[in-house]
Structures are given as structure tokens and as C-alpha cells.
Design an enzyme around this catalytic site. Structure first.
Site, PDB file in Angstrom:
ATOM      1  N   GLY A  17      56.275  37.068  17.171  1.00 59.65           N
ATOM      2  CA  GLY A  17      56.502  37.126  15.727  1.00 59.65           C
ATOM      3  C   GLY A  17      55.259  37.610  15.013  1.00 59.65           C
ATOM      4  N   SER A  18      55.431  38.299  13.912  1.00 60.12           N
ATOM      5  CA  SER A  18      54.276  38.902  13.230  1.00 60.12           C
ATOM      6  C   SER A  18      54.522  39.012  11.728  1.00 60.12           C
ATOM      7  CB  SER A  18      54.012  40.292  13.801  1.00 60.12           C
ATOM      8  OG  SER A  18      55.216  41.051  13.715  1.00 60.12           O
ATOM      9  N   ALA A 178      50.686  30.397   4.299  1.00 61.51           N
ATOM     10  CA  ALA A 178      50.027  31.340   5.212  1.00 61.51           C
ATOM     11  C   ALA A 178      48.864  32.083   4.548  1.00 61.51           C
ATOM     12  CB  ALA A 178      51.058  32.326   5.753  1.00 61.51           C
ATOM     13  N   LYS A 278      61.820  19.995   4.507  1.00 64.79           N
ATOM     14  CA  LYS A 278      61.047  20.147   3.260  1.00 64.79           C
ATOM     15  C   LYS A 278      61.389  21.473   2.583  1.00 64.79           C
ATOM     16  CE  LYS A 278      58.058  23.426   4.598  1.00 64.79           C
ATOM     17  NZ  LYS A 278      57.840  24.729   3.956  1.00 64.79           N
ATOM     18  N   ARG A 344      57.204  29.793  -0.988  1.00 61.05           N
ATOM     19  CA  ARG A 344      58.146  30.869  -1.359  1.00 61.05           C
ATOM     20  C   ARG A 344      59.503  30.303  -1.763  1.00 61.05           C
ATOM     21  NH1 ARG A 344      57.360  33.948   4.259  1.00 61.05           N
ATOM     22  NH2 ARG A 344      57.819  31.804   4.840  1.00 61.05           N
TER      23      ARG A 344
HETATM   24  N1  LIG Z   1      54.772  32.188   5.408  1.00 66.74           N
HETATM   25  C1  LIG Z   1      54.307  30.947   5.329  1.00 66.74           C
HETATM   26  O1  LIG Z   1      53.530  30.600   4.419  1.00 66.74           O
HETATM   27  C2  LIG Z   1      54.700  29.960   6.392  1.00 66.74           C
HETATM   28  C3  LIG Z   1      53.831  28.895   6.647  1.00 66.74           C
HETATM   29  C4  LIG Z   1      54.170  27.971   7.620  1.00 66.74           C
HETATM   30  C5  LIG Z   1      55.338  28.126   8.351  1.00 66.74           C
HETATM   31  N2  LIG Z   1      56.150  29.176   8.095  1.00 66.74           N
HETATM   32  C6  LIG Z   1      57.350  29.299   8.950  1.00 66.74           C
HETATM   33  O2  LIG Z   1      57.020  30.238   9.962  1.00 66.74           O
HETATM   34  C7  LIG Z   1      58.201  30.918  10.405  1.00 66.74           C
HETATM   35  C8  LIG Z   1      57.948  32.410  10.343  1.00 66.74           C
HETATM   36  O3  LIG Z   1      57.698  32.779   9.018  1.00 66.74           O
HETATM   37  P1  LIG Z   1      56.866  34.066   8.590  1.00 66.74           P
HETATM   38  O4  LIG Z   1      56.310  33.745   7.251  1.00 66.74           O
HETATM   39  O5  LIG Z   1      55.928  34.491   9.651  1.00 66.74           O
HETATM   40  O6  LIG Z   1      58.011  35.191   8.498  1.00 66.74           O
HETATM   41  P2  LIG Z   1      58.334  36.144   7.267  1.00 66.74           P
HETATM   42  O7  LIG Z   1      59.009  35.415   6.183  1.00 66.74           O
HETATM   43  O8  LIG Z   1      57.127  36.930   6.923  1.00 66.74           O
HETATM   44  O9  LIG Z   1      59.495  37.032   7.926  1.00 66.74           O
HETATM   45  C9  LIG Z   1      59.445  38.325   8.221  1.00 66.74           C
HETATM   46  C10 LIG Z   1      59.392  38.563   9.710  1.00 66.74           C
HETATM   47  O10 LIG Z   1      60.728  38.694  10.242  1.00 66.74           O
HETATM   48  C11 LIG Z   1      60.742  39.824  11.108  1.00 66.74           C
HETATM   49  N3  LIG Z   1      62.068  40.370  11.269  1.00 66.74           N
HETATM   50  C12 LIG Z   1      62.843  41.003  10.352  1.00 66.74           C
HETATM   51  N4  LIG Z   1      64.012  41.373  10.910  1.00 66.74           N
HETATM   52  C13 LIG Z   1      63.985  40.953  12.194  1.00 66.74           C
HETATM   53  C14 LIG Z   1      64.900  41.013  13.282  1.00 66.74           C
HETATM   54  N5  LIG Z   1      66.096  41.583  13.152  1.00 66.74           N
HETATM   55  N6  LIG Z   1      64.535  40.457  14.454  1.00 66.74           N
HETATM   56  C15 LIG Z   1      63.347  39.851  14.597  1.00 66.74           C
HETATM   57  N7  LIG Z   1      62.428  39.763  13.610  1.00 66.74           N
HETATM   58  C16 LIG Z   1      62.752  40.314  12.423  1.00 66.74           C
HETATM   59  C17 LIG Z   1      59.793  40.789  10.416  1.00 66.74           C
HETATM   60  O11 LIG Z   1      59.350  41.774  11.308  1.00 66.74           O
HETATM   61  C18 LIG Z   1      58.670  39.857  10.009  1.00 66.74           C
HETATM   62  O12 LIG Z   1      57.769  39.681  11.065  1.00 66.74           O
HETATM   63  C19 LIG Z   1      59.327  30.417   9.494  1.00 66.74           C
HETATM   64  O13 LIG Z   1      60.027  29.399  10.157  1.00 66.74           O
HETATM   65  C20 LIG Z   1      58.597  29.838   8.291  1.00 66.74           C
HETATM   66  O14 LIG Z   1      59.327  28.800   7.653  1.00 66.74           O
HETATM   67  C21 LIG Z   1      55.854  30.101   7.148  1.00 66.74           C
HETATM   68  O1  LIG Z   2      56.570  29.682   1.569  1.00 69.69           O
HETATM   69  P1  LIG Z   2      57.532  28.679   2.187  1.00 69.69           P
HETATM   70  O2  LIG Z   2      58.376  28.005   1.172  1.00 69.69           O
HETATM   71  O3  LIG Z   2      58.296  29.293   3.321  1.00 69.69           O
HETATM   72  O4  LIG Z   2      56.612  27.534   2.787  1.00 69.69           O
HETATM   73  C1  LIG Z   2      55.486  27.904   3.490  1.00 69.69           C
HETATM   74  C2  LIG Z   2      54.963  26.807   4.368  1.00 69.69           C
HETATM   75  O5  LIG Z   2      55.968  26.231   5.150  1.00 69.69           O
HETATM   76  C3  LIG Z   2      54.169  25.785   3.623  1.00 69.69           C
HETATM   77  O6  LIG Z   2      53.567  24.887   4.519  1.00 69.69           O
END
Ligand SMILES: NC(=O)c1ccc[n+]([C@@H]2O[C@H](COP(=O)([O-])OP(=O)(O)OC[C@H]3O[C@@H](n4cnc5c(N)ncnc54)[C@H](O)[C@@H]3O)[C@@H](O)[C@H]2O)c1
Ligand SMILES: O=P(O)(O)OC[C@H](O)CO
Length: 423
Positions: A17-18, A178, A278, A344
Site C-alpha cells: 500500500g502507498s 498521516a 472511531k 478526513r
Molecule cells: N491517512 C491517514 O491519516 C491514516 C492514518 C492512520 C490510519 N489510516 C488507515 O490506513 C489505511 C490506508 O489509508 P491511506 O491513507 O494510506 O489510503 P488513502 O486514503 O490515501 O487511499 C488511497 C490508496 O488506495 C489505493 N488504491 C486506489 N484504488 C485501488 C485499487 N483498485 N486497488 C488497490 N489500491 C487502490 C491508491 O493507490 C492509494 O494508495 C486505511 O485503513 C486508513 O483508515 C489512515
Molecule cells: O483521516 P481519517 O479520518 O481517515 O483518520 C486518520 C487516522 O485514522 C487518525 O488516526
């Protein structure tokens, strides 16, 4: 700093994942693999869902005379050339030991540690594609905030991934916006890791024989208690003794940074459920913020949300969940607070009310490809609760879904969540 002695082999880490968080965790991990050459191969593979991307004009990399600014390029090409994920984590310099790889199978094939970090809707299909390509003795960590719900069952993603791939998978979750972590602003996180005892070390020698580090010698059927307390026999392959032992100390070394403090625990259910639920509470908090009801209203939603999260854990994962995780760990109350202040899910829900449009429209127009997890999780959790006849016992989780569906009025939320028994 952890030093675990000299070993013939080192761990190799791949991030599956990226996106916004996936790229941030790749940065954290790559800084640590470089700092601990005794334990890890420096190179960190990062699997990228390939797409064509142009450098945004707002980017410091934008140079009108360069081919990279005017033409769309493969995202992997841009990441490997500029060491920046211009789409999902712009303006953050990435360590050069991160290698973006568009081939899932190639990126995971040598990994002894797989870090799963992508929107939860994609993970099932990706695991199917990964089968047969990973090392049998790999171990995983899921950073996914979501739950795997089928018609009548609910599973943690760590366990769903583990079952599909035949490996053990733990979880990482915390108050981790993030972009803040990527900017190296201080935060805490919780890593949950509780593999079956066979992981404690060493191969199982054949009777009268000498242990060899081959798959045959290392694979055994072992009893494993899952997060619902069900004991089953699982076929698991121990990591070869040539590798540094993958225990709490090594997990800490892999993820801890001066700006990213890690607490390693064993409660995989509590950590995973907190991260998933959450997101629903953050949507509800964004809704009341959109009505401009003020901070007291937001705090009320968070209070009820936290109680429902804990009740959910007690009701459906009663045999293993440690309820204190919800109130003591970063993965619990701290993540709830940060998500309900600026995540978000919160921001998009707030904008949807302010603009009078659907949250899906806001997600599309504002997030540049990033994805909300709260809306889909609300639907999945509601479906699960309804199938069990328990929806009225979780009024906030249920009402949030019903408001998203247009079946309940947002303005009625205070009455909808009034006086439930949440203990
Ligand atoms: N962003 C944050 O602040 C944050 C922080 C902590 C945890 N998380 C959690 O981490 C996890 C990943 O979130 P994120 O922020 O890295 O993702 P993101 O919201 O940035 O999602 C986009 C990602 O999905 C990918 N994508 C799109 N279409 C796709 C497909 N068909 N197949 C596979 N991949 C595809 C994209 O290439 C991109 O890497 C989630 O469960 C989220 O809740 C996010
Ligand atoms: O931006 P959200 O709502 O996907 O939340 C990001 C993280 O999960 C916060 O810890």
C-alpha cells in the site's frame, strides 16, 4: 536501542500500500531499517497501485521545463525518481531506501515482514493475488482501520489476512493523522502482536533428527486462540532461527521513531476495533460540527462513541478484548479524539453538512484519490448489528449509518443517542 545479537539473516520489509498512511509508514519503517542494519535489510519495498500522475503545479518539484511536470507519468517512476509520493503524500521527502514497485507479487516475494496499509475494501482481492508469492514464514502487521464483515460475521483484518495467507498478522493503530506523522510531529501509536507460542523460536526437529532451516522442519500444526476466543488448529511456519526473533522488542525497533512513540501490546482485538469504529464516530462528530453546534456537542458524541466502541468489543470479542485498551492506549481514546478533531472522516462529514451535498461528493472533490473508511464501515457494522438484532443497543453507530442513508434526521441525533445502556 534494541540490539538482538548477530544473525545470519536479516528481516526484509515490504509495505503493501502507498496511500497517505501507507507512504508515511513506509518512511517510518525505512528510517528504522537503515538505522538497524544488524536486524533489517535496508531496502523497503513499497507496493504501489500503479496510476498515471502529473506533478501538481503547487508542488516544489514542479518545473515547467521538465518532462515530469508536463506529462503524466507512472506514479512508481515519480516516486523512485523524486523520492516523493506526489499524489498521496506531497512535499514530504522519502528515504532513498524505499523502492516503489508496481508488481504485487514481486514486491512481497522476499519479505519476512509484510505491512498491510491500504483502504480496507481492496485487501481481500490483493491477498488472493499474493497467495503463493509470499514466504511461508512471513509475518504481518495490519495498519488497516476497518473490520471485515460478511453477512453475519465480523473479523479483524489482521485475522482475515492471516487466514487467507496462512501467516500470523498483528495490528498497528493509533492517533496518527498521516500528514502530521510524515512531518515528524510527535505522536504515539499502539502495535498489537500476539502470535501463537510456536513463534517463540526455533524449528521443530524431526524425531531423532537435527533441525534444519527448511520449510518442512519449521511448519507445524499449532493450536491458536483467535480474537473471539475460538481455539482452532492452524498450520503455521516458524521463522528460521537464522532470523532475529520477531517479538515485541523487534516490533518496537521496526516502528518506533523519536517522533513516533510505539507501545507494543497483545490485545489485537482492542487495537483493531478501536481503529475501525472511531471512523464512524468521526463521521458523526463531523456532522454536528457542520451544524455549528460547538465543542460541547462534539465532546458528547465522542463520549457516547467511546462507550459504544468498548461495548462492541465486550459483546462480540468478549474472550480476548482488553477493555482498558479503549481508554488507555493511543489506538483507543487518543485516536478517537484526533480523528474527531481533524481526520478526513470528520472534515468531509462537516463539509457535506455545510455544503448540503453528500459525503461521497465531498470525498471525490476534496481528497484527490484518498478514501474515507468511516462511511463504508458504518454500513458494514450496521449490517452486522442488524443481522444480530443488536442495532438498537448501539444508537450512535446505528444513527450515523441511518443519517448517511437519509433515513434519520441529523438534527434528531441528540434524542437518538439519549440514555442508552452502554455498559
Ligand atoms: N491517512 C491517514 O491519516 C491514516 C492514518 C492512520 C490510519 N489510516 C488507515 O490506513 C489505511 C490506508 O489509508 P491511506 O491513507 O494510506 O489510503 P488513502 O486514503 O490515501 O487511499 C488511497 C490508496 O488506495 C489505493 N488504491 C486506489 N484504488 C485501488 C485499487 N483498485 N486497488 C488497490 N489500491 C487502490 C491508491 O493507490 C492509494 O494508495 C486505511 O485503513 C486508513 O483508515 C489512515
Ligand atoms: O483521516 P481519517 O479520518 O481517515 O483518520 C486518520 C487516522 O485514522 C487518525 O488516526
Amino acid at each position: 536501542m534494541a540490539t538482538l545479537g548477530a544473525h545470519e539473516q536479516k528481516h526484509k520489509v515490504t509495505i503493501v500500500g502507498s496511500g497517505n498512511w501507507g507512504t508515511t509508514i513506509a518512511k517510518v519503517v525505512a528510517e528504522n531499517t537503515k538505522e538497524h542494519p544488524d536486524l533489517f535489510e535496508s531496502e523497503v519495498q513499497m507496493w504501489v497501485y500503479e496510476e498515471q500522475v502529473a506533478i501538481p503545479e503547487a508542488s516544489k518539484l514542479y518545473d515547467p521545463s521538465s518532462k515530469y511536470s508536463t506529462e503524466k507519468q507512472k506514479l512508481t517512476t515519480l516516486i523512485n525518481h523524486f523520492h516523493e509520493n506526489v499524489k498521496y503524500l506531497p512535499n514530504i521527502a522519502l528515504p532513498h531506501n524505499i523502492v516503489a514497485n508496481p508488481s504485487l507479487q514481486d514486491s512481497v516475494k522476499e519479505a519476512t515482514i509484510l505491512v498491510f496499509n491500504l483502504p480496507h475494501q481492496f485487501i481481500g482481492g490483493l491477498c488472493d493475488q499474493m497467495k503463493g508469492s509470499i514466504l511461508p514464514y512471513a509475518r504481518g502487521v495490519s495498519c488497516i482501520k476497518g473490520v471485515d464483515v460478511s453477512s453475519e460475521d465480523i473479523n479483524l483484518y489482521s485475522e482475515s489476512i492471516g487466514k487467507k495467507l496462512g501467516i500470523y498478522v498483528g495490528a498497528l493503530s493509533g492517533a496518527n493523522i498521516a500528514n502530521e506523522v510524515a512531518l515528524e510531529k510527535f505522536s504515539e501509536t499502539t502495535v498489537a502482536y500476539d502470535p501463537p507460542p510456536m513463534d517463540s523460536r526455533g524449528p521443530t526437529p524431526k524425531e531423532g533428527g537435527t533441525p534444519r532451516a527448511s520449510e518442512l522442519d519449521l511448519t507445524k500444526i499449532t493450536e491458536h486462540k483467535d480474537s473471539k476466543g475460538l481455539t482452532s488448529k492452524v498450520r503455521l511456519t516458524a521463522q528460521p532461527p537464522e532470523l532475529p526473533p520477531l517479538d515485541h522488542q523487534l516490533m518496537h525497533t521496526l516502528f518506533h521513531r523519536p517522533y513516533f512513540h510505539v507501545h507494543v501490546v497483545s490485545d489485537v482485538a482492542g487495537v483493531s476495533l478501536s481503529g475501525a469504529l472511531k471512523n464512524i464516530v468521526a463521521v458523526a462528530t463531523g456532522f454536528v460540527a457542520g451544524l455549528d453546534w460547538g465543542d460541547n456537542a462534539k465532546a458528547a458524541i465522542m463520549r457516547v462513541g467511546l462507550l459504544e466502541m468498548r461495548k462492541f468489543g465486550k459483546m462480540f470479542f468478549e474472550n480476548t478484548v482488553r477493555t482498558a485498551t479503549f481508554t488507555e492506549e493511543s489506538a483507543g481514546v487518543a485516536d478517537l479524539i484526533t480523528s474527531c478533531m481533524s481526520g478526513r472522516n470528520y472534515r468531509c462529514a462537516k463539509m457535506s453538512v455545510e455544503r448540503g451535498v453528500s459525503i461521497a461528493e465531498v470525498e471525490k472533490s476534496e481528497l484527490n484519490g484518498q478514501m474515507l473508511q468511516g462511511t463504508s464501515t458504518a454500513k458494514e457494522v450496521y449490517g452486522f448489528l442488524k443481522a444480530r438484532g443488536k442495532e438498537n443497543e448501539f444508537p450512535l453507530l446505528t444513527s450515523t449509518y441511518r443519517i448517511l442513508q437519509g433515513e434519520a434526521k441529523l438534527e434528531d441525533l441528540p434524542d437518538l443517542i439519549a440514555k442508552p445502556n452502554l455498559f
